[in-house]
Design a protein around this motif. Structure first.
Motif, mmCIF file in Angstrom:
data_model
loop_
_atom_site.group_PDB
_atom_site.id
_atom_site.type_symbol
_atom_site.label_atom_id
_atom_site.label_comp_id
_atom_site.label_asym_id
_atom_site.label_seq_id
_atom_site.Cartn_x
_atom_site.Cartn_y
_atom_site.Cartn_z
ATOM 1 N N UNK A 1 8.861 -2.835 -9.165
ATOM 2 C CA UNK A 1 9.120 -2.070 -10.380
ATOM 3 C C UNK A 1 7.809 -1.652 -11.058
ATOM 4 N N UNK A 2 6.822 -2.525 -11.034
ATOM 5 C CA UNK A 2 5.524 -2.214 -11.645
ATOM 6 C C UNK A 2 4.855 -1.049 -10.938
ATOM 7 N N UNK A 3 4.933 -1.015 -9.619
ATOM 8 C CA UNK A 3 4.308 0.079 -8.878
ATOM 9 C C UNK A 3 5.016 1.399 -9.154
ATOM 10 N N UNK B 1 0.776 -1.230 0.000
ATOM 11 C CA UNK B 1 0.000 0.000 0.000
ATOM 12 C C UNK B 1 0.810 1.283 0.000
ATOM 13 N N UNK B 2 2.153 1.153 0.091
ATOM 14 C CA UNK B 2 2.992 2.347 0.103
ATOM 15 C C UNK B 2 3.344 2.792 -1.315
ATOM 16 N N UNK C 1 1.830 -3.348 -4.332
ATOM 17 C CA UNK C 1 0.738 -4.316 -4.212
ATOM 18 C C UNK C 1 1.140 -5.618 -3.531
ATOM 19 N N UNK C 2 2.218 -5.588 -2.758
ATOM 20 C CA UNK C 2 2.624 -6.755 -1.978
ATOM 21 C C UNK C 2 3.398 -6.248 -0.775
ATOM 22 N N UNK C 3 3.779 -7.162 0.097
ATOM 23 C CA UNK C 3 4.642 -6.822 1.226
ATOM 24 C C UNK C 3 5.957 -7.572 1.070
#
Length: 224
Positions: A87-89, A46-47, A97-99
């Protein structure tokens, strides 16, 4: 560029040959840094990320947590790799979208997002490396989804134990809770299935340990 980064450039390029084309001027961009991290450091989902991270040493586990609180391991990043989801974010200017959780002490190259995007635009070899990382992890994610959706839990546990003892070991130090996270299922399901395998004489259980593992017999349960 800091002297710490300058000193590490040959080592960085040995791990990431795609960076060999980066000019000294680009290496001198403000904000590029070598960072160290300790075990259990977590970057939560979420960051909005400020840096792209290329792993120089150590292991990072990528995972997701469902709305019900169940955790599943997606994949691991090792030395000489980067996280495609990260990289996608960055490229999509979206939330992570992950931790991520560090599993051992490590070292990474941190590149400010504006520098990372610029290098992606201007350096073909670096761009190809990132796309290869996407492709590699996409296959791993596809296999994970297939395993969760189409394989029995008995087959998945057997396959996991065999993979974790590929060196021929007959014991595995791991709690049922940890295995449930790795396989994305409830701890109770893991415990019940392992007990069934023990009753069949395929392994023995003790607290935090699986031993007397009969790898060849377990392979019969692995579903192709």
């Amino acid at each position: 560029m800091s002297s710490a980064v300058l000193d590490q450039v040959p080592h960085i390029v040995s791990l990431f040959p795609s960076l060999s084309d980066i000019s000294l001027e680009d290496w001198s961009a403000e904000g590029i840094a070598i960072v160290k991290f300790q075990p259990s450091h977590v970057i939560e989902e979420g960051h909005f990320l400020q840096h792209a991270v290329l792993l120089l040493e150590g292991t990072v586990r990528m995972f997701k947590i469902s709305g019900s609180g169940r955790e599943v391991t997606l994949y691991r990043i090792h030395s000489g790799e980067c996280c495609p989801l990260m990289m996608a974010s960055i490229l999509g200017e979206s939330e992570y979208e992950a931790s991520a959780c560090t599993e051992e002490p490590g070292v990474a190259l941190a590149i400010p997002v504006y520098v990372f995007r610029d290098w992606m635009d201007r350096y073909k070899s670096f761009r190809q490396f990132i796309f290869k990382m996407f492709a590699k992890r996409l296959i791993i994610m596809s296999n994970l989804l297939d395993s969760i959706n189409f394989k029995s839990i008995r087959g998945r546990i057997a396959e996991f134990i065999v993979q974790m003892t590929e060196d021929g070991a007959t014991s595995l130090d791991m709690t049922h809770g940890t295995m449930s996270i790795e396989l994305g299922t409830a701890r109770e399901v893991i415990s019940r299935t392992l007990k069934s395998l023990e009753n069949e004489g395929l392994l023995r259980l003790s607290r935090g340990r699986i031993y007397q593992i009969k790898r060849q017999e377990l392979k019969k349960y692995i579903e192709l």
